[in-house]
Write an enzyme that holds these catalytic residues in place. Sequence first.
Site, PDB file in Angstrom:
ATOM      1  N   HIS A  33      -5.846  -2.052 -22.526  1.00 13.99           N
ATOM      2  CA  HIS A  33      -6.352  -0.802 -23.088  1.00 13.99           C
ATOM      3  C   HIS A  33      -6.308   0.303 -22.033  1.00 13.99           C
ATOM      4  O   HIS A  33      -6.313   0.024 -20.847  1.00 13.99           O
ATOM      5  CB  HIS A  33      -7.799  -0.993 -23.557  1.00 13.99           C
ATOM      6  CG  HIS A  33      -7.942  -2.007 -24.650  1.00 13.99           C
ATOM      7  ND1 HIS A  33      -8.552  -3.222 -24.467  1.00 13.99           N
ATOM      8  CD2 HIS A  33      -7.518  -1.988 -25.927  1.00 13.99           C
ATOM      9  CE1 HIS A  33      -8.521  -3.900 -25.605  1.00 13.99           C
ATOM     10  NE2 HIS A  33      -7.900  -3.171 -26.507  1.00 13.99           N
ATOM     11  N   ASP A  55     -13.207  -2.438 -35.091  1.00 17.02           N
ATOM     12  CA  ASP A  55     -12.439  -2.867 -33.918  1.00 17.02           C
ATOM     13  C   ASP A  55     -13.408  -3.423 -32.861  1.00 17.02           C
ATOM     14  O   ASP A  55     -14.463  -2.833 -32.619  1.00 17.02           O
ATOM     15  CB  ASP A  55     -11.699  -1.629 -33.378  1.00 17.02           C
ATOM     16  CG  ASP A  55     -10.656  -1.959 -32.339  1.00 17.02           C
ATOM     17  OD1 ASP A  55     -10.116  -3.082 -32.350  1.00 17.02           O
ATOM     18  OD2 ASP A  55     -10.345  -1.059 -31.512  1.00 17.02           O
TER      19      ASP A  55
HETATM   20  P1  13P Z   1      -4.788   1.935 -26.304  1.00 13.33           P
HETATM   21  O1  13P Z   1      -5.810   2.069 -25.229  1.00 13.33           O
HETATM   22  O2  13P Z   1      -3.446   1.561 -25.765  1.00 13.33           O
HETATM   23  O3  13P Z   1      -4.712   3.117 -27.170  1.00 13.33           O
HETATM   24  O4  13P Z   1      -5.236   0.703 -27.216  1.00 13.33           O
HETATM   25  C1  13P Z   1      -6.246   0.854 -28.182  1.00 13.33           C
HETATM   26  C2  13P Z   1      -6.714  -0.437 -28.737  1.00 13.33           C
HETATM   27  O5  13P Z   1      -6.128  -1.471 -28.556  1.00 13.33           O
HETATM   28  C3  13P Z   1      -7.934  -0.402 -29.566  1.00 13.33           C
HETATM   29  O6  13P Z   1      -8.377  -1.677 -29.899  1.00 13.33           O
END
Ligand code: 13P
Length: 314
Positions: A179, A82
């Site tokens: 996020h 990610d």
């Molecule tokens: P959240 O912060 O909403 O959990 O999103 C996580 C995310 O998009 C990781 O790439």
Amino acid sequence: MAPVSPKILYNHCYGKYAIAAVNVFTMEQVHGLFAAAQETATPIIVQLTPAARNYAHPKMLMAMIEAAAKIYPKTMFAVHLDHGVEEHIYDAINNQYTSVMIDASHDDFANNIKRTKAVVEKAHPKNIVVEAELGVLSGVEDDLNIDEMHARYTNPEQAKEFVERSGCDSLAVAVGTSHGAYKFGVGKGLQFEVLRKIQEELPNYPLVLHGSSSVNKKEIAEINQYGGKLLENASGVTDEELKRAINHGICKVNIATDLRLLWAKVHRKFFYEQPEAFDPAMPGKEYMKAYKEFMAERFEVLGSKGKVSSINLN
Ligand code: 13P
């Protein structure tokens, strides 16, 4: 089961349900996630960020995932990097990941295409799929901190051109989420008109929703009840928004914050109620159980619960 390609999962889920892509940092999280996925026969994407690799070490993370695949052998999962940059991506490509994200969303359009295309050219010969991002999310993601003022939604026409020119396999779109625990500071929620137009430009193409945690108000209140100091205006994406987004081509739903909040709640409550305790295994066990239950509930919302048996891996 060996890790699978998200491409197989996206082909199966498009327009019908979404795959939970969950960030893991610790052994307890890996257990919770794999246990939930196996017990509910749900396909998942396990995600590792550069921050997680920095915290636990890339080899430790991969060893935990390999162990989980043996402990929960029926779990169908992909392993995804990610928010990668080239340094992590090229390491991931050679180390059992089945999917990588190149996050060049802060570059200009031409450079984002150029960097994404270069990753695609290295990843595809190894059957590794590439997620890219167009548009900029606001908020906080590990060590990313993007000024809210610079948040930009994805431009639908550019999205089509971006996918054609870069060759990426899925696209993370900026459609109002951010996020972290404070998503809708500007109070807008998901921008369905933008998402609808992106889908129109890119029919049947898998889209990714970052910043998809639900940030449950009850959880926030409980964290604060046991000594936390989170702001009451914390908010996330609603279940209805997630379900609607699936109809508009969202195939992958990224979740990290919810499991951090859960960690904070379980541990704060545990040590508040048992101030004499100091054994990490005791709250750890509670966290794994709560994690498993939480994820099983998310799978239900995303419609992915029980889908493993209908996915053909050949
Ligand atoms: P959240 O912060 O909403 O959990 O999103 C996580 C995310 O998009 C990781 O790439």
